[in-house]
Design a protein around this motif. Structure first.
Motif, PDB file in Angstrom:
ATOM      1  N   ALA A  76       5.524  -8.668  10.721  1.00 52.28           N
ATOM      2  CA  ALA A  76       4.941  -9.511   9.741  1.00 52.28           C
ATOM      3  C   ALA A  76       3.595 -10.356  10.416  1.00 52.28           C
ATOM      4  O   ALA A  76       2.414 -10.733   9.908  1.00 52.28           O
ATOM      5  CB  ALA A  76       5.928 -10.525   9.020  1.00 52.28           C
ATOM      6  N   ALA A  77       3.594  -9.925  11.523  1.00 46.26           N
ATOM      7  CA  ALA A  77       2.215 -10.842  11.921  1.00 46.26           C
ATOM      8  C   ALA A  77       0.576 -10.611  11.614  1.00 46.26           C
ATOM      9  O   ALA A  77      -0.562 -11.065  11.420  1.00 46.26           O
ATOM     10  CB  ALA A  77       1.644 -11.213  13.785  1.00 46.26           C
ATOM     11  N   GLY A  78      -0.015  -9.553  10.667  1.00 44.16           N
ATOM     12  CA  GLY A  78      -0.425  -9.328  10.092  1.00 44.16           C
ATOM     13  C   GLY A  78      -0.921  -8.324   9.141  1.00 44.16           C
ATOM     14  O   GLY A  78       0.010  -8.959   8.041  1.00 44.16           O
ATOM     15  N   PRO A  79      -1.659  -7.831   8.473  1.00 41.53           N
ATOM     16  CA  PRO A  79      -1.836  -7.407   7.719  1.00 41.53           C
ATOM     17  C   PRO A  79      -0.890  -5.857   6.897  1.00 41.53           C
ATOM     18  O   PRO A  79       0.032  -5.498   8.406  1.00 41.53           O
ATOM     19  CB  PRO A  79      -3.222  -6.195   7.576  1.00 41.53           C
ATOM     20  CG  PRO A  79      -3.524  -6.492   8.262  1.00 41.53           C
ATOM     21  CD  PRO A  79      -3.358  -7.331   9.333  1.00 41.53           C
ATOM     22  N   GLU A  80       0.313  -5.819   6.087  1.00 46.44           N
ATOM     23  CA  GLU A  80       1.204  -5.599   5.568  1.00 46.44           C
ATOM     24  C   GLU A  80       1.034  -4.103   6.218  1.00 46.44           C
ATOM     25  O   GLU A  80       1.610  -3.737   6.317  1.00 46.44           O
ATOM     26  CB  GLU A  80       1.245  -5.217   3.758  1.00 46.44           C
ATOM     27  CG  GLU A  80       2.686  -4.883   3.939  1.00 46.44           C
ATOM     28  CD  GLU A  80       2.901  -4.584   1.935  1.00 46.44           C
ATOM     29  OE1 GLU A  80       2.760  -4.351   1.300  1.00 46.44           O
ATOM     30  OE2 GLU A  80       4.134  -6.235   2.064  1.00 46.44           O
ATOM     31  N   ALA A  81      -0.139  -3.543   5.903  1.00 50.38           N
ATOM     32  CA  ALA A  81      -0.491  -2.255   6.182  1.00 50.38           C
ATOM     33  C   ALA A  81      -2.049  -1.746   6.837  1.00 50.38           C
ATOM     34  O   ALA A  81      -2.803  -2.166   6.516  1.00 50.38           O
ATOM     35  CB  ALA A  81      -0.319  -1.164   4.722  1.00 50.38           C
ATOM     36  N   ALA A  82      -1.371  -0.646   7.434  1.00 54.38           N
ATOM     37  CA  ALA A  82      -3.040  -0.708   8.298  1.00 54.38           C
ATOM     38  C   ALA A  82      -3.580   0.656   7.160  1.00 54.38           C
ATOM     39  O   ALA A  82      -3.227   1.154   6.546  1.00 54.38           O
ATOM     40  CB  ALA A  82      -2.732  -0.024   9.335  1.00 54.38           C
ATOM     41  N   SER A  83      -4.835   0.111   7.325  1.00 53.12           N
ATOM     42  CA  SER A  83      -5.260   0.858   6.199  1.00 53.12           C
ATOM     43  C   SER A  83      -5.706   2.703   6.042  1.00 53.12           C
ATOM     44  O   SER A  83      -5.376   3.083   7.302  1.00 53.12           O
ATOM     45  CB  SER A  83      -6.719   1.065   6.507  1.00 53.12           C
ATOM     46  OG  SER A  83      -8.241   1.895   6.168  1.00 53.12           O
ATOM     47  N   PRO A  84      -4.557   3.337   6.115  1.00 55.53           N
ATOM     48  CA  PRO A  84      -5.030   4.967   5.627  1.00 55.53           C
ATOM     49  C   PRO A  84      -6.324   6.369   6.213  1.00 55.53           C
ATOM     50  O   PRO A  84      -6.182   6.681   7.237  1.00 55.53           O
ATOM     51  CB  PRO A  84      -4.074   5.278   4.473  1.00 55.53           C
ATOM     52  CG  PRO A  84      -3.853   4.209   3.895  1.00 55.53           C
ATOM     53  CD  PRO A  84      -4.676   3.253   4.157  1.00 55.53           C
ATOM     54  N   GLU A  85      -7.340   5.091   5.742  1.00 54.42           N
ATOM     55  CA  GLU A  85      -8.421   6.052   6.610  1.00 54.42           C
ATOM     56  C   GLU A  85      -8.572   5.826   8.037  1.00 54.42           C
ATOM     57  O   GLU A  85      -8.730   6.570   8.618  1.00 54.42           O
ATOM     58  CB  GLU A  85      -9.611   5.148   5.206  1.00 54.42           C
ATOM     59  CG  GLU A  85      -9.634   5.482   3.852  1.00 54.42           C
ATOM     60  CD  GLU A  85      -8.326   4.953   2.967  1.00 54.42           C
ATOM     61  OE1 GLU A  85      -8.591   5.600   2.221  1.00 54.42           O
ATOM     62  OE2 GLU A  85      -8.028   3.840   4.206  1.00 54.42           O
ATOM     63  N   ALA A  86      -7.901   4.480   8.283  1.00 52.80           N
ATOM     64  CA  ALA A  86      -8.266   3.938   9.690  1.00 52.80           C
ATOM     65  C   ALA A  86      -6.965   4.941  10.615  1.00 52.80           C
ATOM     66  O   ALA A  86      -7.163   5.230  11.690  1.00 52.80           O
ATOM     67  CB  ALA A  86      -8.604   2.736  10.323  1.00 52.80           C
ATOM     68  N   THR A  87      -5.979   4.444   9.723  1.00 53.14           N
ATOM     69  CA  THR A  87      -4.942   5.128  10.819  1.00 53.14           C
ATOM     70  C   THR A  87      -4.124   6.695   9.778  1.00 53.14           C
ATOM     71  O   THR A  87      -2.725   6.766   9.941  1.00 53.14           O
ATOM     72  CB  THR A  87      -3.520   3.392  10.727  1.00 53.14           C
ATOM     73  OG1 THR A  87      -3.230   3.903   9.858  1.00 53.14           O
ATOM     74  CG2 THR A  87      -4.129   2.874  11.828  1.00 53.14           C
ATOM     75  N   GLY A  88      -4.804   7.575   9.411  1.00 52.81           N
ATOM     76  CA  GLY A  88      -4.421   8.788   8.531  1.00 52.81           C
ATOM     77  C   GLY A  88      -4.374   9.793  10.020  1.00 52.81           C
ATOM     78  O   GLY A  88      -4.187   9.955  11.765  1.00 52.81           O
ATOM     79  N   PRO A  89      -3.444  10.640   9.486  1.00 54.64           N
ATOM     80  CA  PRO A  89      -3.125  12.882  10.256  1.00 54.64           C
ATOM     81  C   PRO A  89      -4.209  12.774  11.351  1.00 54.64           C
ATOM     82  O   PRO A  89      -3.969  13.345  12.550  1.00 54.64           O
ATOM     83  CB  PRO A  89      -2.611  13.160   8.911  1.00 54.64           C
ATOM     84  CG  PRO A  89      -2.626  12.536   7.971  1.00 54.64           C
ATOM     85  CD  PRO A  89      -3.681  11.440   7.897  1.00 54.64           C
ATOM     86  N   GLY A  90      -5.624  12.461  10.843  1.00 54.46           N
ATOM     87  CA  GLY A  90      -6.545  12.875  11.771  1.00 54.46           C
ATOM     88  C   GLY A  90      -7.194  12.001  12.948  1.00 54.46           C
ATOM     89  O   GLY A  90      -7.836  12.057  14.268  1.00 54.46           O
ATOM     90  N   ALA A  91      -6.364  10.476  12.878  1.00 49.45           N
ATOM     91  CA  ALA A  91      -6.073   9.695  14.597  1.00 49.45           C
ATOM     92  C   ALA A  91      -5.274  10.677  15.380  1.00 49.45           C
ATOM     93  O   ALA A  91      -4.688   9.778  15.831  1.00 49.45           O
ATOM     94  CB  ALA A  91      -5.953   8.171  13.661  1.00 49.45           C
ATOM     95  N   ALA A  92      -5.620  12.109  15.756  1.00 49.07           N
ATOM     96  CA  ALA A  92      -4.524  12.289  17.024  1.00 49.07           C
ATOM     97  C   ALA A  92      -5.471  11.238  18.537  1.00 49.07           C
ATOM     98  O   ALA A  92      -6.843  11.375  18.599  1.00 49.07           O
ATOM     99  CB  ALA A  92      -5.227  13.991  16.806  1.00 49.07           C
ATOM    100  N   PRO A  93      -4.983  11.424  19.396  1.00 51.26           N
ATOM    101  CA  PRO A  93      -4.703  10.540  20.357  1.00 51.26           C
ATOM    102  C   PRO A  93      -5.405  12.030  21.792  1.00 51.26           C
ATOM    103  O   PRO A  93      -6.321  13.398  20.977  1.00 51.26           O
ATOM    104  CB  PRO A  93      -4.264  10.705  21.793  1.00 51.26           C
ATOM    105  CG  PRO A  93      -2.374  11.859  21.072  1.00 51.26           C
ATOM    106  CD  PRO A  93      -2.869  12.088  19.333  1.00 51.26           C
ATOM    107  N   PRO A  94      -6.599  11.837  22.406  1.00 51.73           N
ATOM    108  CA  PRO A  94      -7.516  12.184  23.205  1.00 51.73           C
ATOM    109  C   PRO A  94      -7.108  13.599  23.475  1.00 51.73           C
ATOM    110  O   PRO A  94      -5.789  13.298  24.299  1.00 51.73           O
ATOM    111  CB  PRO A  94      -8.761  11.110  24.075  1.00 51.73           C
ATOM    112  CG  PRO A  94      -8.191  10.351  24.156  1.00 51.73           C
ATOM    113  CD  PRO A  94      -7.395  10.354  23.204  1.00 51.73           C
TER     114      PRO A  94
END
Length: 526
Positions: free
Chosen positions: A144-162
């Motif tokens: 609850a300390a921030g936005p209800e949901a992160a942006s799907p574009e910023a945190t979508g399936p493509g956000a794989a770690p290095p």
């Protein structure tokens, strides 16, 4: 493929379908997606970067497991921590992984309190089900300390770690300091593909997770989700509840280690439970008695499916589908029940001698593997990585052979082989013989020092309920099946055997309790 791809694929097949269920509580695919985005956003706000390690310390729980997809959506690396580990083992693993965040259940606050001050990189701690140790925020407060949901574009399936790293898995500390297995998105993708091509899946699966989600039960969720299936999570491993859930929820798939299959066969409700919905009951993680496997197929149904793998090459080095347990006429294929199945299509399996020579069919040596199933190495341990990958093959540590038809047979762990009187005795072969006796529920065979034999073969057996095994009778029974050289020189009867967190019998514990000078060695019945 990030781990979120399996969740998102399932959601595309029906966002309102049940995804994670426990008791009367169920989260739909859309709800798990939303939760994962909120967790990803909170991790990012808290300073977690792509590639950072985030640990989860929890019993089997839908909300905890849903958080795994938030970790993945943030591009971080999931570190499943077994809550039944000793505190120091967990501290060593979190230190090895360099974990910066830990999500934990309140019941494990004492464990967290015992290790957190010695983990300087661990700066983000969140209690999943209430206020935690030293005022750590609850999951609800943290989200609850921030936005209800992160942006799907910023945190979508493509956000794989290095490097595609998605999991760091501890191997356990039975042979010294625990190691961390580096599993990539390609490893998990290969395992999931092999699961879907090797076993029956009709319609939307309903998978019952009784075993810990930190182990095999957890990674089997990914192929189930890719089909839009429901994962029914059991918080505690109770076989009576397990049978009731299979019948009530019309479960199609589940996984049990052999020790729990044996216990299931002894359960009074087994023969009165409707198991007709089952398509596949996976078994693996340890050798299974061919005699008990035949019983399981007769009483549970022709749904038993074997898998052989390890943390370093997860789950699917070789498989034997339910259909392959049967002959064309439908009778049990007893001749292959002692095998570990056939190598899977996306792996290459061979048998190697100590000098790196690949051995022909029928000759015994160490089982070695190549392919995209094999790990990226041991975390921060180049020496162990090089040792496991010598001669360009991954070394499993298992002794076995391939027959002329390509069936793989495991005869022992390399470290468990006994040399008695100059002969190699494979403990698994002795255990198979003893498990065929009607009074034996489970057993373990080890070698102990002996002045005459070098090592003597010792068996510790757990009796079936209502029986009293006679050690002399068991020795004679084994001798009649495998001969005097391999038969145990000594048989002990214990009420139960020491086991790991996933039900494997702990031979090092048995050995330490039986060696001279060790206290606490129980005698017969102890």
């Amino acid at each position: 493929m990030s781990l979120t791809a399996y969740l998102d694929k399932g959601a595309s097949l029906g966002p309102d379908a049940p995804c994670l269920t426990s008791g009367d509580r169920s989260m739909t695919y859309a709800e798990v997606q939303r939760h994962s985005r909120r967790v990803a956003g909170a991790l990012t706000r808290s300073g977690v970067l792509p590639g950072d390690a985030v640990a989860v310390l929890s019993t089997n729980d839908p909300v905890s497991f849903a958080g795994v997809f938030g970790i993945a959506r943030a591009g971080a690396v999931w570190c499943p921590v077994n809550p039944r580990n000793e505190a120091e083992e967990n501290r060593e693993l979190l230190d090895l992984f360099g974990c910066t965040a830990l999500l934990y259940q309140r019941s494990y606050a004492p464990l967290v309190a015992a290790i957190r001050d010695r983990l300087p990189r661990l700066t983000i701690l969140v209690c999943l089900d209430g206020e935690g140790d030293r005022g750590d925020p609850s999951l609800t407060e943290w989200l609850a300390a921030g936005p209800e949901a992160a942006s799907p574009e910023a945190t979508g399936p493509g956000a794989a770690p290095p490097g595609g790293l998605v999991m760091l898995v501890g191997t356990g500390g039975t042979t010294g300091r625990p190691k961390g297995v580096r599993l990539t998105d390609r490893n998990v993708e290969t395992m999931s593909a092999l699961t879907l091509m090797s076993y029956p899946f009709r319609g939307r699966p309903r998978y019952l997770a009784l075993a810990p989600l930190t182990h095999a039960a957890g990674v089997l969720c990914f192929p189930v989700m890719a089909l839009g299936g429901e994962v029914v999570v059991m918080p505690a491993p109770d076989l009576g509840d397990f049978l009731a859930l299979v019948e009530r929820r019309r479960i199609t798939h589940t996984f049990l280690p052999p020790t729990l299959v044996y216990a299931l066969l002894a359960h009074p409700d087994l023969d009165t439970t409707d198991l007709a919905s089952l398509q596949c009951l996976w078994y693996g993680a340890a050798p299974m008695s061919a005699h008990r496997l035949e019983e399981a197929i007769r009483r549970i149904g022709p749904v038993l499916g074997q898998l052989f793998g390890q943390s370093e090459a997860p789950m699917m080095i070789s498989t034997m589908s339910p259909a392959e347990h049967l002959r064309p006429d439908g009778s049990p294929a007893l001749e292959r029940f002692a095998s570990a199945g056939r190598p899977t299509p996306l792996t290459t399996v061979a048998v190697m001698d100590p000098g790196g020579r690949l051995l022909p069919a029928g000759e015994r040596g160490e089982i070695v593997v190549r392919g995209s199933l094999v790990m990226d190495g041991y975390h921060r341990d180049p020496q162990a990585t090089a040792e496991a990958g010598r001669f360009g093959w991954h070394h499993t540590g298992d002794i076995g052979y391939l027959d002329d038809d390509g069936w793989l047979y495991l005869v022992d762990r390399a470290k468990d082989m006994i040399i008695s009187g100059g002969f190699n005795v494979y403990s698994a072969e002795v255990e198979q013989a003893l498990l065929a006796h009607p009074t034996v529920q489970d057993c373990a065979v080890i070698g102990l020092p002996d002045e005459k034999w070098g090592e003597r073969v010792v068996a510790v057996v757990q009796p079936r309920a209502g029986t009293s095994p006679d050690p002399a009778d068991l020795r004679a029974f084994a001798r009649s099946r495998i001969g005097g050289v391999k038969a145990p020189k000594e048989v002990l009867v214990w009420d139960d055997l020491p086991r790991s967190k996933v039900g494997k019998v702990l031979k090092p514990d048995i050995r330490s309790r039986l060696l001279p000078g060790q206290e606490g060695a129980p005698g017969p019945g102890g």
